[in-house]
Design a protein around this motif. Structure first.
Motif, PDB file in Angstrom:
ATOM      1  N   ASP A  37       0.882  -1.202  -0.147  1.00 33.55           N
ATOM      2  CA  ASP A  37       0.076  -0.045  -0.058  1.00 33.55           C
ATOM      3  C   ASP A  37       0.791   1.396   0.074  1.00 33.55           C
ATOM      4  O   ASP A  37       1.529   1.400   1.080  1.00 33.55           O
ATOM      5  CB  ASP A  37      -1.051   0.104   1.225  1.00 33.55           C
ATOM      6  N   SER A  39      -0.593   4.155  -1.148  1.00 34.10           N
ATOM      7  CA  SER A  39      -1.539   5.184  -1.176  1.00 34.10           C
ATOM      8  C   SER A  39      -1.312   6.410  -0.300  1.00 34.10           C
ATOM      9  O   SER A  39      -1.012   6.159   0.668  1.00 34.10           O
ATOM     10  CB  SER A  39      -2.976   4.707  -0.980  1.00 34.10           C
ATOM     11  N   ARG A  57      -1.543  -0.717  -4.210  1.00 33.17           N
ATOM     12  CA  ARG A  57      -2.398   0.302  -4.092  1.00 33.17           C
ATOM     13  C   ARG A  57      -1.410   1.494  -4.242  1.00 33.17           C
ATOM     14  O   ARG A  57      -0.730   1.821  -3.133  1.00 33.17           O
ATOM     15  CB  ARG A  57      -3.355   0.405  -3.080  1.00 33.17           C
ATOM     16  N   SER A  81      -3.871  -0.514  -8.440  1.00 31.31           N
ATOM     17  CA  SER A  81      -4.597   0.406  -8.587  1.00 31.31           C
ATOM     18  C   SER A  81      -3.812   1.811  -8.455  1.00 31.31           C
ATOM     19  O   SER A  81      -3.037   1.982  -7.276  1.00 31.31           O
ATOM     20  CB  SER A  81      -5.840   0.416  -7.242  1.00 31.31           C
TER      21      SER A  81
END
Length: 257
Positions: A37, A39, A57, A81
């Motif tokens: 992650d 993000s 992410r 993503s």
């Protein structure tokens, strides 16, 4: 300035928690990461060499320099993503993106000569980008192929500014944006030859010169096996808008509105 280097997902998550949202540098070398992650991070430089990321992410990340395919090995990104991310790319390098989402992302300076993009969705803004269908000769030994897989991508909701598809990308295998500002020439060589012949008969020398200059640029885009052209009319100088629009209409196949 904090620097992060890691090779497995557990270390990724542990180290990122200790770094502030400013000043981070991320370097991956041979990493195999699932569910990492990144993000909501501000990353000055993201570098990946021969790494494999899945379900990662990068949502809302701000990456000032993104080298997603650095070094002399291919990095892959599967089902990752990048929603709402803002990325300014370094050299495209050797990378492969499969099934990734770029909803509302702002992507700038993505120059891809040996990058593959498959089944990805883009509905933000891509500005100054080149996507190649053929791998340059100098890069073929590294990536082990002479073609880039570039299929089944959805750009229909994206704003494409100064974006070129070159050297044999099949535009029929992509969903592209439509509207009065976007134009697709399905049979470039045929259309360009027809347009050059017609423009040669124009009586106004300055207007003819403008049209031929733009036509030459499109002919350059068509080289290397790219017989389908995509361009955005407003990428051209506004002073030439009427000429470019007339040229675009000349290139439009009959029966296409």
């Amino acid at each position: 300035m904090p620097r992060i280097s890691f090779h497995d997902c557990g270390e990724v998550l542990a180290r990122l928690e200790k770094v502030s949202d400013t000043g981070a540098r991320v370097q991956l070398e041979g990493a195999v990461l699932k569910g990492a992650d990144f993000s909501d991070r501000s990353i000055l430089q993201f570098t990946s060499v021969g790494s494999r990321l899945s379900d990662a992410r990068f949502d809302r990340a701000r990456i000032h320099v993104g080298s997603f395919g650095a070094g002399q090995a291919v990095s892959t990104y599967e089902s990752c993503s990048f929603d709402d991310a803002v990325i300014y790319f370094g050299p495209g390098g050797y990378a492969r993106f499969v099934g990734c989402s770029f909803h509302r992302a702002r992507l700038t300076n993505w120059i891809c000569h040996a990058v593959e993009v498959v089944n990805c969705v883009f509905d933000g803004r891509i500005e100054t980008a080149v996507f190649n269908g053929t791998v340059p000769t100098r890069d073929r030994l590294v990536v082990g192929r002479d073609r880039n897989e570039f299929v089944d991508n959805d750009f229909s909701g994206a704003q494409l500014v100064d974006v070129a598809f070159r050297t044999g990308i099949d535009l029929a295998r992509q969903r592209l944006p439509v509207g009065p500002d976007y134009f697709v020439v399905p049979r470039a060589r045929e259309g360009l030859a027809r347009a050059r012949k017609a423009i040669g008969s124009w009586k106004q020398a300055d207007r003819r010169g403008q049209a031929l200059a733009h036509l030459s640029a499109l002919e350059f885009e068509s080289q290397g096996g790219q017989d389908q052209l995509f361009f955005r009319l407003s990428d051209y100088d506004s002073t030439d808008a009427d000429v470019v629009r007339e040229l675009a209409e000349m290139l439009r196949p009959k029966g296409v509105g």
